[in-house]
Design an enzyme around this catalytic site. Structure first.
Site, PDB file in Angstrom:
ATOM      1  N   GLN A 129       0.845  -1.201   0.000  1.00  0.00           N
ATOM      2  CA  GLN A 129       0.000   0.000   0.000  1.00  0.00           C
ATOM      3  C   GLN A 129       0.876   1.245   0.000  1.00  0.00           C
ATOM      4  O   GLN A 129       1.564   1.523   0.986  1.00  0.00           O
ATOM      5  CB  GLN A 129      -0.873  -0.026   1.257  1.00  0.00           C
ATOM      6  CG  GLN A 129      -1.838   1.112   1.365  1.00  0.00           C
ATOM      7  CD  GLN A 129      -2.400   1.207   2.779  1.00  0.00           C
ATOM      8  OE1 GLN A 129      -1.742   0.846   3.753  1.00  0.00           O
ATOM      9  NE2 GLN A 129      -3.606   1.688   2.901  1.00  0.00           N
ATOM     10  N   SER A 132       1.110   6.586   2.374  1.00  0.00           N
ATOM     11  CA  SER A 132       1.769   7.603   3.213  1.00  0.00           C
ATOM     12  C   SER A 132       2.983   8.222   2.520  1.00  0.00           C
ATOM     13  O   SER A 132       3.671   7.553   1.736  1.00  0.00           O
ATOM     14  CB  SER A 132       2.254   6.989   4.527  1.00  0.00           C
ATOM     15  OG  SER A 132       1.190   6.389   5.202  1.00  0.00           O
ATOM     16  N   GLU A 247      -8.971  -1.239   6.854  1.00  0.00           N
ATOM     17  CA  GLU A 247      -7.782  -1.398   7.703  1.00  0.00           C
ATOM     18  C   GLU A 247      -8.104  -1.272   9.187  1.00  0.00           C
ATOM     19  O   GLU A 247      -7.447  -1.862  10.011  1.00  0.00           O
ATOM     20  CB  GLU A 247      -6.774  -0.302   7.362  1.00  0.00           C
ATOM     21  CG  GLU A 247      -5.795  -0.692   6.292  1.00  0.00           C
ATOM     22  CD  GLU A 247      -4.621   0.251   6.281  1.00  0.00           C
ATOM     23  OE1 GLU A 247      -4.844   1.427   5.975  1.00  0.00           O
ATOM     24  OE2 GLU A 247      -3.501  -0.187   6.585  1.00  0.00           O
ATOM     25  N   GLU A 374      -4.630   9.030  18.172  1.00  0.00           N
ATOM     26  CA  GLU A 374      -5.167  10.402  18.296  1.00  0.00           C
ATOM     27  C   GLU A 374      -6.176  10.669  17.178  1.00  0.00           C
ATOM     28  O   GLU A 374      -7.263  11.211  17.420  1.00  0.00           O
ATOM     29  CB  GLU A 374      -4.039  11.439  18.221  1.00  0.00           C
ATOM     30  CG  GLU A 374      -3.096  11.461  19.415  1.00  0.00           C
ATOM     31  CD  GLU A 374      -2.055  10.335  19.384  1.00  0.00           C
ATOM     32  OE1 GLU A 374      -1.924   9.659  18.346  1.00  0.00           O
ATOM     33  OE2 GLU A 374      -1.392  10.115  20.418  1.00  0.00           O
TER      34      GLU A 374
HETATM   35  C1  LIG Z   1       4.464  -0.341  11.319  1.00  0.00           C
HETATM   36  C2  LIG Z   1       3.869   0.623  10.343  1.00  0.00           C
HETATM   37  C3  LIG Z   1       3.473   0.182   9.091  1.00  0.00           C
HETATM   38  C4  LIG Z   1       2.944   1.077   8.165  1.00  0.00           C
HETATM   39  N1  LIG Z   1       2.596   0.596   6.925  1.00  0.00           N
HETATM   40  C5  LIG Z   1       2.141   1.463   5.983  1.00  0.00           C
HETATM   41  C6  LIG Z   1       1.861   1.006   4.654  1.00  0.00           C
HETATM   42  O1  LIG Z   1       2.000  -0.177   4.331  1.00  0.00           O
HETATM   43  N2  LIG Z   1       1.446   1.903   3.734  1.00  0.00           N
HETATM   44  C7  LIG Z   1       1.270   3.214   4.044  1.00  0.00           C
HETATM   45  O2  LIG Z   1       0.869   3.979   3.153  1.00  0.00           O
HETATM   46  N3  LIG Z   1       1.557   3.701   5.279  1.00  0.00           N
HETATM   47  C8  LIG Z   1       1.978   2.852   6.256  1.00  0.00           C
HETATM   48  N4  LIG Z   1       2.269   3.301   7.527  1.00  0.00           N
HETATM   49  C9  LIG Z   1       2.154   4.730   7.793  1.00  0.00           C
HETATM   50  C10 LIG Z   1       1.024   5.111   8.733  1.00  0.00           C
HETATM   51  O3  LIG Z   1      -0.224   5.041   8.078  1.00  0.00           O
HETATM   52  C11 LIG Z   1       1.338   6.526   9.245  1.00  0.00           C
HETATM   53  O4  LIG Z   1       2.531   6.445  10.004  1.00  0.00           O
HETATM   54  C12 LIG Z   1       0.240   7.072  10.111  1.00  0.00           C
HETATM   55  O5  LIG Z   1      -0.923   7.318   9.352  1.00  0.00           O
HETATM   56  C13 LIG Z   1       0.671   8.377  10.827  1.00  0.00           C
HETATM   57  O6  LIG Z   1       1.189   9.279   9.921  1.00  0.00           O
HETATM   58  P1  LIG Z   1       2.624   9.974  10.184  1.00  0.00           P
HETATM   59  O7  LIG Z   1       3.592   8.907  10.509  1.00  0.00           O
HETATM   60  O8  LIG Z   1       2.898  10.854   9.025  1.00  0.00           O
HETATM   61  O9  LIG Z   1       2.438  10.849  11.492  1.00  0.00           O
HETATM   62  P2  LIG Z   1       1.812  12.313  11.576  1.00  0.00           P
HETATM   63  O10 LIG Z   1       0.543  12.354  10.794  1.00  0.00           O
HETATM   64  O11 LIG Z   1       2.854  13.310  11.237  1.00  0.00           O
HETATM   65  O12 LIG Z   1       1.459  12.435  13.102  1.00  0.00           O
HETATM   66  C14 LIG Z   1       2.433  12.797  14.110  1.00  0.00           C
HETATM   67  C15 LIG Z   1       1.721  12.872  15.448  1.00  0.00           C
HETATM   68  O13 LIG Z   1       0.714  13.903  15.413  1.00  0.00           O
HETATM   69  C16 LIG Z   1      -0.554  13.372  15.779  1.00  0.00           C
HETATM   70  N5  LIG Z   1      -1.610  14.005  14.987  1.00  0.00           N
HETATM   71  C17 LIG Z   1      -1.619  14.190  13.652  1.00  0.00           C
HETATM   72  N6  LIG Z   1      -2.776  14.786  13.269  1.00  0.00           N
HETATM   73  C18 LIG Z   1      -3.520  14.954  14.395  1.00  0.00           C
HETATM   74  C19 LIG Z   1      -4.798  15.513  14.660  1.00  0.00           C
HETATM   75  N7  LIG Z   1      -5.568  15.999  13.667  1.00  0.00           N
HETATM   76  N8  LIG Z   1      -5.246  15.516  15.936  1.00  0.00           N
HETATM   77  C20 LIG Z   1      -4.484  15.012  16.951  1.00  0.00           C
HETATM   78  N9  LIG Z   1      -3.236  14.499  16.768  1.00  0.00           N
HETATM   79  C21 LIG Z   1      -2.773  14.455  15.505  1.00  0.00           C
HETATM   80  C22 LIG Z   1      -0.475  11.877  15.437  1.00  0.00           C
HETATM   81  O14 LIG Z   1      -1.401  11.123  16.187  1.00  0.00           O
HETATM   82  C23 LIG Z   1       0.977  11.580  15.799  1.00  0.00           C
HETATM   83  O15 LIG Z   1       1.085  11.342  17.183  1.00  0.00           O
HETATM   84  C24 LIG Z   1       2.788   2.446   8.487  1.00  0.00           C
HETATM   85  C25 LIG Z   1       3.190   2.898   9.755  1.00  0.00           C
HETATM   86  C26 LIG Z   1       3.729   2.014  10.667  1.00  0.00           C
HETATM   87  C27 LIG Z   1       4.141   2.520  12.012  1.00  0.00           C
END
Ligand SMILES: Cc1cc2nc3c(=O)[nH]c(=O)nc-3n(C[C@H](O)[C@H](O)[C@H](O)COP(=O)(O)OP(=O)(O)OC[C@H]3O[C@@H](n4cnc5c(N)ncnc54)[C@H](O)[C@@H]3O)c2cc1C
Length: 390
Positions: A129, A132, A247, A374
Site C-alpha cells: 500500500q 503515506s 484497515e 489520536e
Molecule cells: C508499522 C507501520 C506500518 C505502516 N505501513 C504502511 C503502509 O504499508 N502503507 C502506508 O501507506 N503507510 C503505512 N504506515 C504509515 C502510517 O499510516 C502513518 O505512520 C500514520 O498514518 C501516521 O502518519 P505519520 O507517521 O505521518 O504521522 P503524523 O501524521 O505526522 O502524526 C504525528 C503525530 O501527530 C498526531 N496528529 C496528527 N494529526 C492529528 C490531529 N488531527 N489531531 C491530533 N493528533 C494528531 C499523530 O497522532 C501523531 O502522534 C505504516 C506505519 C507504521 C508505524
C-alpha cells in the site's frame, strides 16, 4: 449479537484448528511477531502457506462468488482471522486480497477485474500500500506525489514512506495527485503500480527491532499505463476511504496478544517468586479482561457489517482499544520478566525465548500504523459523539 459461536462457526473454527495443527510449525510461528524480519526460509514458507490457504478457498473467502470468492459472511471471516492470528499463521492477511481486491471489485472495469483478481485469488502476486508520504500520514489528503497524463500513460514523481512489505511485493496500490489546483481531496487518483516499472526504487527502512518490515519508495518519471487508473481521475480519495475503513476494522491485532498473554501467565505460574505478587496477578488479570473486551469490540464491528451497516466510529473504537492493548501487553511483558526481558531472541537465558523483547519493541508501532490513536479518537469524538471539529 450472539456471544457464542453458532454451530456453523464452531464447526468452521474446529476445522481451522485442525488445519493449523497439521500444517503450521506452531512453536516457530507462534513465537514470531508480525513486525519481525522474515528470514528467506520464512518468506518461502509464507508464500507456500498462503497458497495452501488459497487452495482451501480461505484467502478470498470474503469476496463475492461472482469474483471467485466464497461470499463468506463477515462473522465467518472474523472467525478465520481470529484463528489464523492467534496461531501466528503467516500470510492470512494479504494486502492484495483485503485492500487492493475490494477497490478493484467496486471501482475497476471488468478488464481490470480480469487482469488482477485471479492472481490475487491464487496468491501468485504480492501487493503493498503506497499511501503515506513524508509530509502526509494522518493528513493523507495532503499527499504531494504527482501523476501527469501523457498520452496513454501517467508520469509519476514523488516519494512514499512506511510502505510495509514493499521489498517482497510485485504491485502496489498508489495514491497520486492528478489535479494540483483542486481542493485537496478532489485532486487525487488511485493507481495500480507494477513495482518493476523503471524509475521505482524501494529502500528498506530498519525499524527498532532491526527488521526490514517497511520501506521508502522513490518514484522518478515512472510511466504507468492509463488503464492502471482505478475509477475516475481525481476521485481516488473516495476509493481510498474504503481501503482505510477496511484497515481499521480487523480483529487480528487483538488476538495476536492472546499467545503472549498466556505465555506470560504460564511464566508467572511457574515462578515461585512471581506467582504470589499481587501487582503482577492484577496486571495479568487486567490484560485478560482487556483481551475479552477487545475481542468483542471486533465482533461488534463484524456484526454491524453483517447487517449492512458501515461501522465508522465503532471501527475506530476497536482500532484504538486493540492497538493500545498490544502496546500495553509489551509493557506488561517487561514488568513480569523484569530486566532479562530486554534480552533478544537467541541470547542465552532470554526469558520466553526473547519474545518479551520482541513484543516491547514492536508495541509502539501498532498505535500508529493504519491511523494513529489520536486521529481515531478524533473520529470517535466527531462522528461517534457528534462533537464539533474545532
Ligand atoms: C508499522 C507501520 C506500518 C505502516 N505501513 C504502511 C503502509 O504499508 N502503507 C502506508 O501507506 N503507510 C503505512 N504506515 C504509515 C502510517 O499510516 C502513518 O505512520 C500514520 O498514518 C501516521 O502518519 P505519520 O507517521 O505521518 O504521522 P503524523 O501524521 O505526522 O502524526 C504525528 C503525530 O501527530 C498526531 N496528529 C496528527 N494529526 C492529528 C490531529 N488531527 N489531531 C491530533 N493528533 C494528531 C499523530 O497522532 C501523531 O502522534 C505504516 C506505519 C507504521 C508505524
Amino acid at each position: 449479537m450472539l456471544f457464542h459461536d453458532s454451530p456453523e462457526h464452531a464447526a468452521f473454527r474446529a476445522e481451522l484448528r485442525r488445519f493449523l495443527a497439521a500444517e503450521l510449525p506452531l512453536s516457530h510461528w507462534n513465537m514470531r511477531n508480525d513486525r519481525d524480519h522474515i528470514t528467506p526460509d520464512d518468506a518461502e514458507f509464507t508464500c507456500a502457506f498462503r497458497k495452501r490457504l488459497a487452495a482451501q478457498g480461505w484467502l478470498t473467502m470474503g469476496w463475492p462468488k461472482d469474483f471467485g470468492g466464497s461470499g463468506a459472511s463477515y462473522m465467518t471471516q472474523t472467525v478465520y482471522m481470529e484463528e489464523m492470528s492467534s496461531a501466528g499463521a503467516p500470510g492470512a492477511y494479504d494486502q492484495g486480497v483485503w485492500l487492493a481486491g475490494p477497490a478493484i471489485m467496486m471501482h475497476g472495469t471488468s478488464a481490470q477485474q480480469q487482469r488482477w483478481l485471479p492472481e490475487m485469488r491464487t496468491a501468485d502476486v504480492h501487493w503493498c500500500q503506497l499511501f503515506s508520504e513524508p509530509g502526509a500520514g494522518s493528513d493523507l489528503a495532503s499527499l504531494q506525489t504527482r501523476a501527469v497524463r501523457d498520452g496513454d500513460e501517467y508520469v509519476i514523481n514523488g516519494q512514499k514512506i512506511w510502505t510495509s512489505g514493499a521489498t517482497e511485493a510485485d504491485w502496489g496500490i498508489l495514491l497520486a495527485r492528478t489535479d494540483a489546483d483542486a481542493p485537496k481531496h478532489r485532486g487525487i487518483s488511485y493507481f495500480m503500480l507494477d513495482l518493476r516499472t523503471p524509475g521505482v526504487t524501494v529502500r528498506p527502512l530498519i525499524n527498532m527491532m532491526g527488521s526490514e518490515h517497511f520501506t521508502e519508495v522513490f518514484l522518478e518519471d515512472v510511466r504507468v499505463p492509463a488503464d492502471c487508473l482505478i475509477g475516475e481521475e481525481n476521485r481516488g480519495w473516495y476509493i481510498a476511504t474504503t481501503t482505510l475503513d477496511q484497515e481499521r476494522s480487523s480483529i487480528n491485532r487483538v488476538v495476536m496478544t492472546r499467545s503472549t498473554l498466556y505465555a506470560l501467565i504460564d511464566y508467572v505460574r511457574a515462578m515461585r517468586t512471581l506467582r504470589t505478587r499481587a501487582e503482577l496477578r492484577h496486571e495479568l488479570a487486567e490484560r485478560a479482561l482487556e483481551f475479552e473486551i477487545g475481542r468483542w469490540l471486533c465482533y461488534r464491528v463484524a456484526q454491524m457489517q453483517s447487517e449492512g451497516k458501515i461501522p465508522n466510529a465503532e471501527a475506530s473504537v476497536s482500532k484504538i482499544f486493540g492497538t493500545e492493548l498490544q502496546r500495553q501487553m509489551g509493557i506488561t511483558g517487561l514488568r513480569v520478566v523484569g530486566m532479562p526481558g530486554l534480552l533478544e531472541p537467541g541470547t542465552p537465558l532470554a526469558p520466553l525465548q526473547g519474545r518479551v523483547e520482541r513484543w516491547a519493541m514492536a508495541a509502539p508501532s501498532y498505535t500508529i500504523a493504519g491511523g494513529t490513536s489520536e486521529v481515531n479518537r478524533n473520529i470517535v469524538a466527531t462522528r461517534g459523539l457528534g462533537l464539533p471539529r474545532d
